[in-house]
Scaffold this active site. Structure first.
Site, PDB file in Angstrom:
ATOM      1  N   THR A   1      -5.897 -22.142  12.703  1.00 50.83           N
ATOM      2  CA  THR A   1      -6.789 -20.804  12.910  1.00 50.83           C
ATOM      3  C   THR A   1      -6.486 -20.115  14.574  1.00 50.83           C
ATOM      4  O   THR A   1      -6.006 -19.676  14.723  1.00 50.83           O
ATOM      5  CB  THR A   1      -8.404 -20.454  12.839  1.00 50.83           C
ATOM      6  OG1 THR A   1      -8.426 -20.324  11.605  1.00 50.83           O
ATOM      7  CG2 THR A   1      -8.708 -18.945  12.996  1.00 50.83           C
TER       8      THR A   1
ATOM      9  N   THR B   1     -10.151 -26.403  12.949  1.00 49.63           N
ATOM     10  CA  THR B   1     -11.521 -26.555  12.902  1.00 49.63           C
ATOM     11  C   THR B   1     -11.588 -27.829  11.157  1.00 49.63           C
ATOM     12  O   THR B   1     -12.544 -28.369  12.189  1.00 49.63           O
ATOM     13  CB  THR B   1     -11.792 -25.638  12.982  1.00 49.63           C
ATOM     14  OG1 THR B   1     -12.299 -25.091  12.082  1.00 49.63           O
ATOM     15  CG2 THR B   1     -11.904 -24.636  14.599  1.00 49.63           C
ATOM     16  N   ASP B   2     -11.701 -27.389  10.828  1.00 54.52           N
ATOM     17  CA  ASP B   2     -12.240 -28.021   9.232  1.00 54.52           C
ATOM     18  C   ASP B   2     -11.234 -29.366  10.134  1.00 54.52           C
ATOM     19  O   ASP B   2     -12.664 -30.422   9.255  1.00 54.52           O
ATOM     20  CB  ASP B   2     -10.710 -28.005   8.246  1.00 54.52           C
ATOM     21  CG  ASP B   2     -11.348 -27.020   7.410  1.00 54.52           C
ATOM     22  OD1 ASP B   2     -11.663 -26.144   8.651  1.00 54.52           O
ATOM     23  OD2 ASP B   2     -10.759 -25.995   6.304  1.00 54.52           O
TER      24      ASP B   2
ATOM     25  N   LYS C   1     -18.010 -31.028  12.100  1.00 55.93           N
ATOM     26  CA  LYS C   1     -17.731 -29.869  11.941  1.00 55.93           C
ATOM     27  C   LYS C   1     -19.437 -29.645  11.370  1.00 55.93           C
ATOM     28  O   LYS C   1     -19.907 -29.965  10.106  1.00 55.93           O
ATOM     29  CB  LYS C   1     -16.674 -29.478  11.448  1.00 55.93           C
ATOM     30  CG  LYS C   1     -16.673 -27.896  11.280  1.00 55.93           C
ATOM     31  CD  LYS C   1     -15.514 -27.570  10.887  1.00 55.93           C
ATOM     32  CE  LYS C   1     -15.431 -25.081  10.598  1.00 55.93           C
ATOM     33  NZ  LYS C   1     -14.604 -25.139   9.967  1.00 55.93           N
TER      34      LYS C   1
HETATM   35  N1  ASP Z   1      -8.905 -24.269   7.466  1.00 52.22           N
HETATM   36  C1  ASP Z   1      -8.516 -24.055   8.997  1.00 52.22           C
HETATM   37  C2  ASP Z   1      -8.135 -25.566   9.602  1.00 52.22           C
HETATM   38  O1  ASP Z   1      -8.739 -26.089   9.846  1.00 52.22           O
HETATM   39  C3  ASP Z   1     -10.103 -23.593   9.495  1.00 52.22           C
HETATM   40  C4  ASP Z   1      -9.669 -23.309  11.006  1.00 52.22           C
HETATM   41  O2  ASP Z   1      -8.320 -23.764  11.435  1.00 52.22           O
HETATM   42  O3  ASP Z   1     -10.464 -22.999  11.745  1.00 52.22           O
HETATM   43  O4  ASP Z   1      -7.013 -25.358   9.726  1.00 52.22           O
END
Ligand code: ASP
Length: 448
Positions: A107, A183-184, A262
């Protein structure tokens, strides 16, 4: 350049769209037996049916139309393609520390195309630099795109490659590294790099965002500024993860790479230190250390790179009624390590005992972390725990399952000798074990 090939369309839908020379953003008409739809052709999820075309109607609603052979698809207008003009790179101040931002996707490196409504992993680290011009007052920034992928698609191979790229940059003599990441699975990567990059001379900071950088509510700028500030100037030299401290934009916190998880699907303060506290805070462009227990920055230190991870390691979560055949399956498939995510102080049902004994006998390294997440396993309290210990299961103390899994992958990437691997698994490499259990009130505070 046509975007249709990478827009998620496949099968009959892709065939018809190509035949009618339609591209993403074009205005199209789809005529079925009973209805005519007109609107903008938008990208679609790759996992959907191969015959569905998605059109954004004038009303703003997206409609999925089943495009069979009897349905006619026409292009009736050329749309303006979703485009992103890279902002110009701010001027560099030679007096500031030198930081490299590597982008991997997620993201933080995405933007929303407000016309089609799709979020795409589409901007590079240098675009990020342009989007957050304040960075020019914090550091001299170099940028590198390593990947443009969502973090759920990263594998152990990517961790290895990323560690090697970080090591190359550190050898060139930079003051710090920032890795922009989805973040995942960001905490898995921070744990992996913590084991792979030892005796660091400078900080390596992993950073992400819960909202893409072009949304007014984005947390990307605050997180990135915190990360670059910490990478360039903080007195520590460890792999850490920087994200919002609370839901407001006031401060970011620096979590140790092996102690962070997370914990919320959407909040900006989703990352929490587990069985540990953040080691620092960045507020008003000031880095404040919150502990004196950390590895010191020292450019003279010689980095030790150990980037290999075994892919033959599995996580088995215990639940009431777990079929031990799951454990047998991994053993038969030649897996070298199994991390049991046990209940409470470190238990799995007695019905799994034979399978666990068999796994150990076949040379599989079986370890156990608690699914409670907070606290530490103690397998001496109940019979079940003692039995598991007697079979050779290695308790992972206060490591929570994700870090335990990454460590098992890393350990089995270093050696194929089970006894040596066990020893390494029990050695504190990057602060993954804490020496004391945290006071309850602090844990609750950390869990909010
Ligand atoms: N699905 C995304 C990822 O982990 C979510 C994010 O970036 O927050 O790449």
């Amino acid at each position: 350049m046509s975007q249709i090939e990478n827009s998620g369309y496949k099968g009959e839908a892709l065939r018809q769209l190509k035949l009618a020379d339609c591209d993403i953003g074009d205005i199209i008409r789809v005529t079925s037996k009973s209805k005519v739809y007109e609107g903008i052709l938008i990208p679609r999820a790759e996992l959907g049916e191969g015959t569905i075309v998605i059109v954004k109607m004038k009303s703003g609603y997206n409609v999925g139309i089943n495009v069979t052979k009897e349905v006619k698809v026409e292009k009736i207008g050329k749309g303006t393609k979703p485009a992103f003009a890279s902002p110009s790179i701010p001027k560099q101040n030679p007096a500031l520390p030198h930081v490299v931002i590597m982008s991997t996707g997620g993201t933080i490196a995405s933007r929303v195309d407000y016309r089609t409504g799709a979020v795409r992993s589409a901007i590079s680290a240098s675009d990020l630099y342009g989007v957050v011009p304040e960075l020019a007052d914090v550091a001299r920034v170099d940028t590198e795109i390593v990947y443009s992928i969502y973090s759920e698609n990263l594998t152990q191979k990517n961790w290895t490659e990323l560690a090697q790229k970080v090591a190359e940059r550190i050898e060139q003599g930079v003051d710090g590294i920032v890795i922009a990441h989805g973040t995942d699975t960001m905490a898995y990567t921070s744990a992996a790099l913590s084991f792979a990059l030892q005796n660091l001379p400078v900080p390596v900071i992993v950073v992400g965002a819960q909202r893409s950088s072009d949304r007014p509510s984005s947390d990307a700028a605050t997180n990135l500024i915190g990360a670059v500030k910490a990478a360039g100037e903080a007195p520590f030299a460890e792999v850490c993860l920087v994200m919002h401290e609370s839901v407001s934009d006031i401060a970011t916190v620096v979590h140790r790479g092996t102690k962070v998880r997370k914990c919320h699907t959407s909040r900006r303060d989703t990352f929490k230190s587990i069985n540990g506290f953040p080691i620092a805070k960045v507020k008003n462009l000031q880095v404040t250390m919150e502990t004196d227990q950390y590895q010191r920055r020292d450019p003279k230190k010689k980095l030790v790179l150990k980037p290999n991870f075994s892919e033959k390691v599995a996580l088995v979560k215990f639940y009431p009624g777990l079929d031990p055949a799951v454990i047998d399956f991994y053993v038969e498939k030649g897996f070298k390590g199994i991390l049991l995510e046990g209940s409470g102080l470190g238990h799995v049902s007695k019905f799994c005992f034979d399978s666990i004994k068999n796994a150990v006998a076949k040379g599989v390294l079986v370890a156990l972390a608690s699914q409670c997440i907070w606290g530490r396993v103690n397998m001496n309290v109940y019979d079940t725990g003692r039995d598991l210990l007697s079979f050779g299961v290695v308790p992972l103390d206060d490591m929570f399952p994700e870090t335990g899994l990454v460590k098992l992958m890393w350990v089995l990437g270093q050696t194929s000798d089970v006894e040596e691997a066990k020893k390494l698994l029990k050695t504190n490499i990057a602060g993954e074990f804490s020496s004391r259990t945290l006071p309850q009130d602090k844990i609750v505070e950390g869990a909010q």
